[in-house]
Design a protein around this motif. Structure first.
Motif, PDB file in Angstrom:
ATOM      1  N   ALA A 142       0.951  -1.345   0.045  1.00  0.00           N
ATOM      2  CA  ALA A 142       0.068   0.118  -0.134  1.00  0.00           C
ATOM      3  C   ALA A 142       0.933   1.163   0.043  1.00  0.00           C
ATOM      4  N   THR A 143       1.483   1.517  -1.245  1.00  0.00           N
ATOM      5  CA  THR A 143       2.165   2.450  -1.235  1.00  0.00           C
ATOM      6  C   THR A 143       1.938   3.790  -2.267  1.00  0.00           C
ATOM      7  N   GLN A 144       2.223   4.859  -2.223  1.00  0.00           N
ATOM      8  CA  GLN A 144       2.282   5.679  -3.057  1.00  0.00           C
ATOM      9  C   GLN A 144       2.311   5.494  -4.841  1.00  0.00           C
ATOM     10  N   GLU A 145       3.228   4.896  -4.761  1.00  0.00           N
ATOM     11  CA  GLU A 145       3.580   4.186  -6.205  1.00  0.00           C
ATOM     12  C   GLU A 145       2.401   3.397  -6.695  1.00  0.00           C
ATOM     13  N   GLU A 146       1.951   2.643  -5.908  1.00  0.00           N
ATOM     14  CA  GLU A 146       0.719   1.606  -6.135  1.00  0.00           C
ATOM     15  C   GLU A 146      -0.566   2.610  -6.375  1.00  0.00           C
ATOM     16  N   GLN A 147      -0.725   3.625  -5.825  1.00  0.00           N
ATOM     17  CA  GLN A 147      -2.040   4.750  -5.856  1.00  0.00           C
ATOM     18  C   GLN A 147      -1.498   5.433  -7.188  1.00  0.00           C
ATOM     19  N   ASP A 148      -0.216   5.659  -7.597  1.00  0.00           N
ATOM     20  CA  ASP A 148      -0.164   6.189  -8.982  1.00  0.00           C
ATOM     21  C   ASP A 148      -0.340   5.140 -10.162  1.00  0.00           C
ATOM     22  N   ALA A 149       0.123   4.074  -9.879  1.00  0.00           N
ATOM     23  CA  ALA A 149      -0.106   3.010 -10.880  1.00  0.00           C
ATOM     24  C   ALA A 149      -1.564   2.722 -11.052  1.00  0.00           C
ATOM     25  N   ALA A 150      -2.680   2.849 -10.096  1.00  0.00           N
ATOM     26  CA  ALA A 150      -3.854   2.803 -10.213  1.00  0.00           C
ATOM     27  C   ALA A 150      -4.438   3.859 -10.757  1.00  0.00           C
ATOM     28  N   ARG A 151      -3.992   4.933 -10.525  1.00  0.00           N
ATOM     29  CA  ARG A 151      -4.380   6.025 -11.224  1.00  0.00           C
ATOM     30  C   ARG A 151      -4.342   6.015 -12.700  1.00  0.00           C
ATOM     31  N   GLU A 152      -3.007   5.708 -13.056  1.00  0.00           N
ATOM     32  CA  GLU A 152      -2.656   5.645 -14.370  1.00  0.00           C
ATOM     33  C   GLU A 152      -3.332   4.540 -15.199  1.00  0.00           C
ATOM     34  N   GLU A 153      -3.765   3.335 -14.424  1.00  0.00           N
ATOM     35  CA  GLU A 153      -4.627   2.417 -14.993  1.00  0.00           C
ATOM     36  C   GLU A 153      -5.856   2.981 -15.103  1.00  0.00           C
ATOM     37  N   TRP A 154      -6.446   3.759 -14.288  1.00  0.00           N
ATOM     38  CA  TRP A 154      -7.790   4.243 -14.465  1.00  0.00           C
ATOM     39  C   TRP A 154      -7.701   5.252 -15.692  1.00  0.00           C
ATOM     40  N   PHE A 155      -6.768   6.154 -15.921  1.00  0.00           N
ATOM     41  CA  PHE A 155      -6.752   6.984 -16.823  1.00  0.00           C
ATOM     42  C   PHE A 155      -6.523   6.031 -18.310  1.00  0.00           C
ATOM     43  N   ALA A 156      -5.786   5.007 -18.305  1.00  0.00           N
ATOM     44  CA  ALA A 156      -5.829   4.245 -19.547  1.00  0.00           C
ATOM     45  C   ALA A 156      -6.996   3.543 -19.877  1.00  0.00           C
ATOM     46  N   SER A 157      -7.748   3.240 -18.936  1.00  0.00           N
ATOM     47  CA  SER A 157      -8.953   2.616 -19.374  1.00  0.00           C
ATOM     48  C   SER A 157     -10.193   3.383 -19.514  1.00  0.00           C
ATOM     49  N   ARG A 158      -9.941   4.683 -19.317  1.00  0.00           N
ATOM     50  CA  ARG A 158     -11.080   5.755 -19.536  1.00  0.00           C
ATOM     51  C   ARG A 158     -11.722   5.834 -20.936  1.00  0.00           C
ATOM     52  N   ASP A 159     -10.805   5.592 -21.857  1.00  0.00           N
ATOM     53  CA  ASP A 159     -11.692   5.543 -23.197  1.00  0.00           C
ATOM     54  C   ASP A 159     -12.595   4.297 -23.281  1.00  0.00           C
ATOM     55  N   LYS A 160     -11.927   3.225 -22.845  1.00  0.00           N
ATOM     56  CA  LYS A 160     -12.773   2.022 -22.961  1.00  0.00           C
ATOM     57  C   LYS A 160     -14.198   2.113 -21.909  1.00  0.00           C
ATOM     58  N   ARG A 161     -14.092   2.807 -20.836  1.00  0.00           N
ATOM     59  CA  ARG A 161     -15.212   3.053 -20.221  1.00  0.00           C
ATOM     60  C   ARG A 161     -16.218   3.767 -20.751  1.00  0.00           C
ATOM     61  N   ILE A 162     -15.666   4.804 -21.616  1.00  0.00           N
ATOM     62  CA  ILE A 162     -16.704   5.816 -22.380  1.00  0.00           C
ATOM     63  C   ILE A 162     -17.234   5.109 -23.483  1.00  0.00           C
ATOM     64  N   ALA A 163     -16.312   4.079 -24.180  1.00  0.00           N
ATOM     65  CA  ALA A 163     -17.085   3.542 -25.347  1.00  0.00           C
ATOM     66  C   ALA A 163     -18.075   2.274 -24.922  1.00  0.00           C
ATOM     67  N   ASP A 164     -17.769   1.867 -23.603  1.00  0.00           N
ATOM     68  CA  ASP A 164     -18.854   0.832 -22.990  1.00  0.00           C
ATOM     69  C   ASP A 164     -20.002   1.502 -22.600  1.00  0.00           C
ATOM     70  N   ALA A 165     -19.889   2.921 -21.959  1.00  0.00           N
ATOM     71  CA  ALA A 165     -21.221   3.460 -21.615  1.00  0.00           C
ATOM     72  C   ALA A 165     -21.898   3.978 -22.772  1.00  0.00           C
ATOM     73  N   GLU A 166     -21.364   4.449 -23.852  1.00  0.00           N
ATOM     74  CA  GLU A 166     -22.097   4.646 -25.135  1.00  0.00           C
ATOM     75  C   GLU A 166     -22.791   3.359 -25.847  1.00  0.00           C
ATOM     76  N   ALA A 167     -22.041   2.225 -25.960  1.00  0.00           N
ATOM     77  CA  ALA A 167     -22.611   1.074 -26.322  1.00  0.00           C
ATOM     78  C   ALA A 167     -23.781   0.705 -25.530  1.00  0.00           C
ATOM     79  N   LYS A 168     -23.606   0.814 -24.180  1.00  0.00           N
ATOM     80  CA  LYS A 168     -24.683   0.620 -23.374  1.00  0.00           C
ATOM     81  C   LYS A 168     -25.977   1.515 -23.627  1.00  0.00           C
ATOM     82  N   GLU A 169     -25.737   2.627 -23.909  1.00  0.00           N
ATOM     83  CA  GLU A 169     -26.951   3.690 -24.083  1.00  0.00           C
ATOM     84  C   GLU A 169     -27.601   3.155 -25.563  1.00  0.00           C
ATOM     85  N   LYS A 170     -26.668   3.050 -26.515  1.00  0.00           N
ATOM     86  CA  LYS A 170     -27.118   2.617 -28.028  1.00  0.00           C
ATOM     87  C   LYS A 170     -28.100   1.240 -27.730  1.00  0.00           C
ATOM     88  N   ARG A 171     -27.490   0.183 -27.014  1.00  0.00           N
ATOM     89  CA  ARG A 171     -28.444  -0.890 -26.678  1.00  0.00           C
ATOM     90  C   ARG A 171     -29.812  -0.667 -25.886  1.00  0.00           C
TER      91      ARG A 171
END
Length: 136
Positions: free
Chosen positions: A76-105
């Motif tokens: 439980a370090t600051q580096e892990e928090q930073d890595a989690a934040r980077e992972e969140w930003f990296a998967s942001r586009d995928k989450r947006i695309a998933d939300a759009e696909a869900k709305e379309k469905r």
């Protein structure tokens, strides 16, 4: 006279971009998930020891609990928090695309539902509201 030299303090995190409370919670969830993944064996050992125990788990599973806590604290370090934040930003586009696909469905399902039950489409309903509500 020379201007005083200013020193910049290092930021506590590599990702200082402010997020909303909900987004911070998502980052925290990723962080906790990452830490639990590193310590899965220790968590599993403690859980199997504490199974079917109540108060006696306090002293019977002490060594398992201490090893689990030690593992989690070490990861439980600051580096892990930073890595989690980077992972969140990296998967942001995928989450947006998933939300759009869900709305379309959702819209496709609503359209099918209206056709199935012989209901007017949303456009027809809006047109009827607009023309019926106005007095000429």
């Amino acid at each position: 006279m020379a201007a005083p030299k200013t020193t910049h303090l290092a930021l506590p995190s590599r990702n200082p971009l402010p997020l909303s409370a909900g987004q911070e919670q998502q980052v925290r969830d990723l962080y906790y998930k990452r830490v639990r993944t590193y310590c899965a064996d220790e968590i599993r050992d403690f859980a199997s020891c504490a199974l079917n125990r109540t108060i006696s788990a306090t002293w019977a599973c002490r060594s398992h609990r201490l090893s689990m806590n030690k593992c989690m604290i070490s990861h439980a370090t600051q580096e892990e928090q930073d890595a989690a934040r980077e992972e969140w930003f990296a998967s942001r586009d995928k989450r947006i695309a998933d939300a759009e696909a869900k709305e379309k469905r959702k819209k496709e399902q609503e359209k099918f539902h209206r056709e199935w039950w012989g209901m007017p489409s949303l456009e027809e309903e809006e047109a009827a509201k607009n023309s019926g509500g106005r007095k000429s």
